[in-house]
Scaffold this motif. Structure first.
Motif, PDB file in Angstrom:
ATOM      1  N   SER A 177      -1.161  -7.975   2.593  1.00 51.70           N
ATOM      2  CA  SER A 177      -2.051  -7.078   3.317  1.00 51.70           C
ATOM      3  C   SER A 177      -3.453  -7.634   3.362  1.00 51.70           C
ATOM      4  O   SER A 177      -3.873  -8.365   2.487  1.00 51.70           O
ATOM      5  CB  SER A 177      -2.067  -5.706   2.641  1.00 51.70           C
ATOM      6  OG  SER A 177      -2.593  -5.809   1.342  1.00 51.70           O
ATOM      7  N   GLN A 193      -5.653  -1.011   6.342  1.00 52.84           N
ATOM      8  CA  GLN A 193      -5.054  -0.597   5.086  1.00 52.84           C
ATOM      9  C   GLN A 193      -5.332   0.879   4.824  1.00 52.84           C
ATOM     10  O   GLN A 193      -6.263   1.475   5.349  1.00 52.84           O
ATOM     11  CB  GLN A 193      -5.587  -1.428   3.932  1.00 52.84           C
ATOM     12  CG  GLN A 193      -7.037  -1.100   3.579  1.00 52.84           C
ATOM     13  CD  GLN A 193      -7.481  -1.858   2.357  1.00 52.84           C
ATOM     14  OE1 GLN A 193      -7.241  -3.047   2.256  1.00 52.84           O
ATOM     15  NE2 GLN A 193      -8.133  -1.178   1.443  1.00 52.84           N
ATOM     16  N   HIS A 216      -3.796  -5.529  -3.718  1.00 53.34           N
ATOM     17  CA  HIS A 216      -3.728  -5.114  -2.313  1.00 53.34           C
ATOM     18  C   HIS A 216      -5.113  -5.193  -1.669  1.00 53.34           C
ATOM     19  O   HIS A 216      -6.135  -5.161  -2.351  1.00 53.34           O
ATOM     20  CB  HIS A 216      -3.220  -3.671  -2.214  1.00 53.34           C
ATOM     21  CG  HIS A 216      -1.922  -3.424  -2.909  1.00 53.34           C
ATOM     22  ND1 HIS A 216      -0.700  -3.698  -2.351  1.00 53.34           N
ATOM     23  CD2 HIS A 216      -1.666  -2.948  -4.162  1.00 53.34           C
ATOM     24  CE1 HIS A 216       0.269  -3.384  -3.204  1.00 53.34           C
ATOM     25  NE2 HIS A 216      -0.304  -2.923  -4.315  1.00 53.34           N
TER      26      HIS A 216
END
Length: 547
Positions: free
Chosen positions: A27, A32, A528
């Protein structure tokens, strides 16, 4: 005189909507979901930083730190390459691209509490654009034709240029234009290896430094001025980032896969498989600039002859280098600049491998094999030296493979360690180093000027640059084309000039492009939201840890 407003300035100079090249489904910050606050990211870097003066941020260990602690006037969207508001809420450009006016966001402060106002921004750009010999600050390579700043009011600053500066708007978004406090600019260049002296307005601040070993950044709790269109706003998710210097590739990989580290830079191609096989994330954003290459220094008598340079280009099997040492994340170069760079044209037909033709050119130039199987002319044996470039992936191995290829035609290339004490000085002396590795990333046509212009990186070692060892080599035609790129305001014509420069450089056999260089990182699966700027430096503003 009409002014180009913000909406018009987003009409980029031929920018293409190119996504980051990712070798996994890792990602990135865009799109996001909201993350989790807290935690420490342990980040392993191959090399320690040097000097954190923002225009020195082209060195990736420097830029990877500056990207967390400084903000820029504008933000270049890494997906679309559009220039978006950041510290500047809006801007205007005059018709001749000699005046740029920026309207600043209110309430932004450096971490020492001083305002990021027009006076501070003006001082930053005066230092970056003009240099400061009293403090040994060099001029930034991304600011062309800079003349002066003008404070219009506390939140409005105007910059003046002596000639058109078509790349300036994009130049306000790059790592080399990170904004620092007046206290930082009052220090000497040599003092800014101490990261604790870099006072920026970014989402993290430097907490501590153990020189050459470790750097700790902590979150700035009151940060609330991220790029205007960025999906994350407010303070960064992470509480802390620990940079640890680990030169050994195997140790970095082992630490990542064993859970001792969360994120690492410079994953070598031969390690990519074990990273992905364990379910870890591999990131390979493009640097979108001048390709990884071996550049000639024509002031050296051995390579002053264009036919000799052409012979060495023909004797270099670039495909063998890429297939032997690299992965699919390192595309074979087909021009001087990357296929993702603005103005790229395919010139692969000028880069073909042909050992027989190389030998014929050397023979015609008077370089014949002696009794030892070495090329010799007028009693001089053809022997060159190059130092490895430590920041470039597997550069020593690549140079050694080129050395083997050239050995097949009777040319010797000595490859020396890049960390040798004499490397810096020898690389400024074309008589000692007739060739040298080079590359530079920037998502703007000015990148090609940055690489070759004498007063910028001066990869060819011309007169008029930082080296006083160059005797006479100077290419006025090339320099004229590079100056024209910096000044051309018509988007199509500017890209046409970039194409002309690519053709000219290869016509003159000034360089041997090898591959399009990415920056390759590995991350744990629980990390992430890692973002990357347009040329591959990480941004941890929206990064979070969720196990």
């Amino acid at each position: 005189m009409s002014l180009k407003t913000l909406s018009l300035t987003r009409r980029t100079f031929g920018w293409i909507a190119t996504s980051l090249l990712l070798s996994s489904t890792a990602s990135i910050a865009f799109g996001q979901e909201a993350g989790t606050f807290g935690g420490t990211l342990t980040y392993l870097e191959q090399q320690p930083h040097t000097v954190l003066y923002p225009p020195a941020g082209g060195f990736y260990p420097n830029g990877g730190i500056l990207n967390q602690i400084t903000d820029k006037l504008t933000y270049q969207n890494p997906e679309t390459l559009a220039i978006e508001p950041w510290i500047a809420e809006s801007w205007e450009i005059n018709d001749t691209y000699t005046e740029f006016t920026f309207h600043l966001r209110d309430g932004v402060t450096f971490s020492d509490g001083t305002p990021v106002d027009a006076a501070a921004v003006a001082r930053n750009y005066d230092v970056y654009g003009l240099g400061d010999p009293t403090r040994r600050f060099p001029i930034s390579e991304v600011l062309n034709n800079y003349q002066s700043s003008e404070v219009i009011d506390p939140l409005t600053v105007r910059f003046h240029f002596s000639a058109p500066s078509a790349g300036f708007l994009q130049g306000t978004s790059v790592i080399g234009s990170g904004l620092v406090s007046l206290a930082t600019l009052d220090r000497a260049f040599d003092a800014l290896g101490d990261a604790t002296l870099i006072i920026g307005s970014g989402p993290f601040v430097v907490e501590s430094q153990t020189t050459g070993t470790e750097l700790v950044l902590k979150v700035r709790e009151d940060y609330n001025w991220g790029p205007a269109l960025h999906p994350h706003q407010g303070r960064a998710y992470l509480d802390e980032i620990r940079y640890i210097i680990v030169p050994e590739d195997g140790v970095r990989i082992g630490a990542l896969l064993s859970g001792q580290a969360d994120f690492v830079r410079q994953i070598q191609a031969y390690d990519e498989g074990q990273v992905t096989a364990r379910g870890y994330q591999l990131y390979a954003p493009s640097t979108r600039g001048v390709n990884n290459q071996l550049t000639f220094r024509p002031d050296n008598d051995l390579v002053s002859d264009i036919n000799v340079r052409r012979a060495l280009t023909l004797a270099t099997d670039r495909r063998e280098i890429v297939d032997t040492l690299y992965s699919a994340n390192y595309p074979l170069a087909t021009s001087v600049i990357a296929s993702t760079a603005q103005g790229y044209i395919d010139l692969s037909d000028q880069l073909e491998y042909n050992q027989e033709e190389a030998i014929a050119l050397l023979e015609a130039a008077g370089w014949h094999l002696n009794a030892n199987g070495r090329r010799e002319k007028d009693g001089v044996v053809f022997e060159l030296t190059a130092y490895e470039s430590l920041p470039q992936p597997q550069n020593r191995a690549a140079l050694q493979l080129i050395s083997q290829q050239w050995d097949r035609i009777g040319i010797t290339l000595n490859v020396l360690a890049g960390d040798a004490g004499t490397a810096v000085q020898d690389n400024l002396d074309p008589q000692r180093t007739g060739v040298g590795p080079a590359m530079v990333g920037r998502a703007d046509p000015d990148v090609i000027k940055s690489q070759y212009y004498p007063r910028n990186r001066n990869a060819l070692l011309q007169t008029g640059g930082v080296s006083d060892k160059v005797r006479s080599f100077h290419d006025d035609q090339l320099n004229g084309l590079l100056e024209a790129i910096a000044a051309e305001t018509d988007p199509d014509q500017r890209l046409s000039l970039v194409a002309d420069v690519q053709r000219y450089i290869l016509d003159q056999s000034y360089t041997i492009p090898i591959f399009e260089e990415p920056q390759v990182f590995g991350g744990a699966p629980y990390v992430h939201g890692v973002g990357f700027e347009a040329v591959g430096r990480p941004s941890f503003y929206a990064t979070y840890i969720q196990r």
